[in-house]
Design a protein around this motif. Structure first.
Motif, PDB file in Angstrom:
ATOM      1  N   THR A  77      -2.751 -24.403 -54.491  1.00  0.00           N
ATOM      2  CA  THR A  77      -1.644 -25.455 -54.283  1.00  0.00           C
ATOM      3  C   THR A  77      -2.356 -26.734 -54.449  1.00  0.00           C
ATOM      4  O   THR A  77      -3.526 -27.095 -54.216  1.00  0.00           O
ATOM      5  CB  THR A  77      -1.051 -25.367 -53.024  1.00  0.00           C
ATOM      6  N   HIS A  78      -1.766 -27.638 -55.306  1.00  0.00           N
ATOM      7  CA  HIS A  78      -2.356 -28.947 -55.491  1.00  0.00           C
ATOM      8  C   HIS A  78      -1.564 -30.073 -55.092  1.00  0.00           C
ATOM      9  O   HIS A  78      -0.381 -29.766 -55.238  1.00  0.00           O
ATOM     10  CB  HIS A  78      -2.977 -29.241 -56.891  1.00  0.00           C
ATOM     11  N   THR A  79      -2.135 -31.321 -54.750  1.00  0.00           N
ATOM     12  CA  THR A  79      -1.080 -32.634 -54.732  1.00  0.00           C
ATOM     13  C   THR A  79      -1.070 -33.234 -55.993  1.00  0.00           C
ATOM     14  O   THR A  79      -2.078 -33.394 -56.740  1.00  0.00           O
ATOM     15  CB  THR A  79      -1.915 -33.394 -53.773  1.00  0.00           C
ATOM     16  N   ALA A  80       0.066 -33.551 -56.560  1.00  0.00           N
ATOM     17  CA  ALA A  80       0.427 -34.023 -57.875  1.00  0.00           C
ATOM     18  C   ALA A  80      -0.353 -35.592 -57.754  1.00  0.00           C
ATOM     19  O   ALA A  80      -0.350 -36.225 -57.026  1.00  0.00           O
ATOM     20  CB  ALA A  80       1.784 -34.158 -58.232  1.00  0.00           C
ATOM     21  N   LEU A  99       6.639 -31.650 -45.925  1.00  0.00           N
ATOM     22  CA  LEU A  99       6.900 -31.474 -47.545  1.00  0.00           C
ATOM     23  C   LEU A  99       8.378 -31.293 -47.680  1.00  0.00           C
ATOM     24  O   LEU A  99       9.062 -30.762 -47.204  1.00  0.00           O
ATOM     25  CB  LEU A  99       6.169 -29.954 -47.715  1.00  0.00           C
ATOM     26  N   ASP A 100       8.833 -32.164 -48.245  1.00  0.00           N
ATOM     27  CA  ASP A 100      10.251 -32.309 -48.728  1.00  0.00           C
ATOM     28  C   ASP A 100      10.544 -31.677 -49.756  1.00  0.00           C
ATOM     29  O   ASP A 100      11.448 -31.047 -49.860  1.00  0.00           O
ATOM     30  CB  ASP A 100      10.859 -33.873 -49.284  1.00  0.00           C
ATOM     31  N   GLU A 101       9.512 -31.333 -50.693  1.00  0.00           N
ATOM     32  CA  GLU A 101       9.610 -30.742 -52.044  1.00  0.00           C
ATOM     33  C   GLU A 101       8.079 -30.050 -52.302  1.00  0.00           C
ATOM     34  O   GLU A 101       7.174 -30.651 -52.054  1.00  0.00           O
ATOM     35  CB  GLU A 101       9.958 -31.515 -53.055  1.00  0.00           C
ATOM     36  N   ILE A 102       8.238 -28.839 -52.820  1.00  0.00           N
ATOM     37  CA  ILE A 102       7.312 -28.065 -53.290  1.00  0.00           C
ATOM     38  C   ILE A 102       7.569 -27.665 -54.630  1.00  0.00           C
ATOM     39  O   ILE A 102       8.632 -27.010 -54.894  1.00  0.00           O
ATOM     40  CB  ILE A 102       6.698 -26.850 -52.551  1.00  0.00           C
ATOM     41  N   PHE A 103       7.008 -27.842 -55.697  1.00  0.00           N
ATOM     42  CA  PHE A 103       7.237 -27.529 -57.066  1.00  0.00           C
ATOM     43  C   PHE A 103       6.148 -26.523 -57.340  1.00  0.00           C
ATOM     44  O   PHE A 103       5.053 -26.415 -57.026  1.00  0.00           O
ATOM     45  CB  PHE A 103       6.834 -28.670 -58.040  1.00  0.00           C
ATOM     46  N   THR A 104       7.001 -25.350 -57.979  1.00  0.00           N
ATOM     47  CA  THR A 104       6.280 -24.214 -58.420  1.00  0.00           C
ATOM     48  C   THR A 104       6.018 -24.181 -59.959  1.00  0.00           C
ATOM     49  O   THR A 104       7.197 -24.457 -60.567  1.00  0.00           O
ATOM     50  CB  THR A 104       7.061 -22.819 -57.674  1.00  0.00           C
ATOM     51  N   ASN A 134       8.154 -34.184 -64.756  1.00  0.00           N
ATOM     52  CA  ASN A 134       8.247 -35.720 -64.054  1.00  0.00           C
ATOM     53  C   ASN A 134       8.111 -35.296 -62.601  1.00  0.00           C
ATOM     54  O   ASN A 134       9.212 -35.647 -61.711  1.00  0.00           O
ATOM     55  CB  ASN A 134       9.558 -35.921 -64.413  1.00  0.00           C
ATOM     56  N   ILE A 135       7.088 -34.894 -62.045  1.00  0.00           N
ATOM     57  CA  ILE A 135       6.876 -34.655 -60.802  1.00  0.00           C
ATOM     58  C   ILE A 135       6.228 -36.109 -60.022  1.00  0.00           C
ATOM     59  O   ILE A 135       5.278 -36.403 -60.599  1.00  0.00           O
ATOM     60  CB  ILE A 135       5.885 -33.548 -60.391  1.00  0.00           C
ATOM     61  N   ALA A 136       6.615 -36.523 -58.993  1.00  0.00           N
ATOM     62  CA  ALA A 136       6.137 -37.947 -58.519  1.00  0.00           C
ATOM     63  C   ALA A 136       4.732 -37.579 -57.962  1.00  0.00           C
ATOM     64  O   ALA A 136       4.390 -36.553 -57.409  1.00  0.00           O
ATOM     65  CB  ALA A 136       7.062 -38.448 -57.345  1.00  0.00           C
ATOM     66  N   LYS A 137       4.041 -38.743 -57.962  1.00  0.00           N
ATOM     67  CA  LYS A 137       2.585 -38.487 -57.410  1.00  0.00           C
ATOM     68  C   LYS A 137       2.662 -38.148 -55.828  1.00  0.00           C
ATOM     69  O   LYS A 137       3.699 -38.711 -55.132  1.00  0.00           O
ATOM     70  CB  LYS A 137       1.958 -39.655 -57.525  1.00  0.00           C
ATOM     71  N   GLY A 138       1.913 -37.332 -55.376  1.00  0.00           N
ATOM     72  CA  GLY A 138       1.623 -36.981 -53.977  1.00  0.00           C
ATOM     73  C   GLY A 138       2.538 -35.854 -53.645  1.00  0.00           C
ATOM     74  O   GLY A 138       2.535 -35.251 -52.241  1.00  0.00           O
ATOM     75  N   LYS A 139       3.454 -35.291 -54.549  1.00  0.00           N
ATOM     76  CA  LYS A 139       4.155 -34.085 -54.239  1.00  0.00           C
ATOM     77  C   LYS A 139       3.327 -32.826 -54.470  1.00  0.00           C
ATOM     78  O   LYS A 139       2.350 -32.804 -55.045  1.00  0.00           O
ATOM     79  CB  LYS A 139       5.529 -33.756 -55.110  1.00  0.00           C
ATOM     80  N   ASP A 174      -5.050 -30.617 -66.050  1.00  0.00           N
ATOM     81  CA  ASP A 174      -3.916 -29.607 -66.157  1.00  0.00           C
ATOM     82  C   ASP A 174      -2.932 -30.328 -65.123  1.00  0.00           C
ATOM     83  O   ASP A 174      -1.923 -29.957 -65.477  1.00  0.00           O
ATOM     84  CB  ASP A 174      -4.644 -28.294 -65.527  1.00  0.00           C
ATOM     85  N   ILE A 175      -3.135 -30.598 -63.728  1.00  0.00           N
ATOM     86  CA  ILE A 175      -2.343 -31.071 -63.029  1.00  0.00           C
ATOM     87  C   ILE A 175      -1.571 -32.194 -63.507  1.00  0.00           C
ATOM     88  O   ILE A 175      -0.405 -32.355 -63.313  1.00  0.00           O
ATOM     89  CB  ILE A 175      -3.023 -31.346 -61.607  1.00  0.00           C
ATOM     90  N   ASP A 176      -2.245 -33.196 -63.930  1.00  0.00           N
ATOM     91  CA  ASP A 176      -1.738 -34.549 -64.639  1.00  0.00           C
ATOM     92  C   ASP A 176      -0.570 -34.050 -65.764  1.00  0.00           C
ATOM     93  O   ASP A 176       0.410 -34.606 -65.875  1.00  0.00           O
ATOM     94  CB  ASP A 176      -2.653 -35.447 -65.302  1.00  0.00           C
ATOM     95  N   TYR A 177      -1.198 -32.982 -66.587  1.00  0.00           N
ATOM     96  CA  TYR A 177      -0.224 -32.598 -67.642  1.00  0.00           C
ATOM     97  C   TYR A 177       0.979 -32.019 -67.024  1.00  0.00           C
ATOM     98  O   TYR A 177       2.224 -32.235 -67.427  1.00  0.00           O
ATOM     99  CB  TYR A 177      -0.816 -31.515 -68.409  1.00  0.00           C
ATOM    100  N   ILE A 178       0.964 -31.063 -65.809  1.00  0.00           N
ATOM    101  CA  ILE A 178       2.067 -30.461 -65.384  1.00  0.00           C
ATOM    102  C   ILE A 178       3.035 -31.575 -64.627  1.00  0.00           C
ATOM    103  O   ILE A 178       3.981 -31.516 -64.712  1.00  0.00           O
ATOM    104  CB  ILE A 178       1.526 -29.413 -64.467  1.00  0.00           C
ATOM    105  N   ARG A 179       2.250 -32.478 -63.963  1.00  0.00           N
ATOM    106  CA  ARG A 179       3.025 -33.685 -63.165  1.00  0.00           C
ATOM    107  C   ARG A 179       3.952 -34.516 -64.326  1.00  0.00           C
ATOM    108  O   ARG A 179       5.001 -34.761 -64.188  1.00  0.00           O
ATOM    109  CB  ARG A 179       2.027 -34.689 -62.535  1.00  0.00           C
TER     110      ARG A 179
END
Length: 59
Positions: free
Chosen positions: A56-59, A8-13, A37-42, A28-33
């Motif tokens: 915890t979810h994957t964007a 994991l290079d980055e984890i967004f909280t 501006n969170i890249a897919k897979g983060k 919800d996850i798509d809205y947050i992403r």
């Protein structure tokens, strides 16, 4: 010895502003992403209003 499964290079909280019992609902996850501006897979770690980890979810 534990097996390493993912780097994991980055984890967004995200801390929710209100407690919800059905999080994440559809979209919800798509809205947050999109909002942050969170890249897919983060990874996205979700915390409730009190600061306790929810999931915890994957964007």
């Amino acid at each position: 010895m534990a097996e390493k499964t993912q780097d994991l290079d980055e984890i967004f909280t995200v801390k929710l502003t209100r407690d919800v019992s059905n999080f994440p609902s559809d979209g919800d996850i798509d809205y947050i992403r999109n909002k942050y501006n969170i890249a897919k897979g983060k990874a996205i770690a979700i915390f409730n209003k009190s600061g306790e980890w929810v999931s915890t979810h994957t964007a």
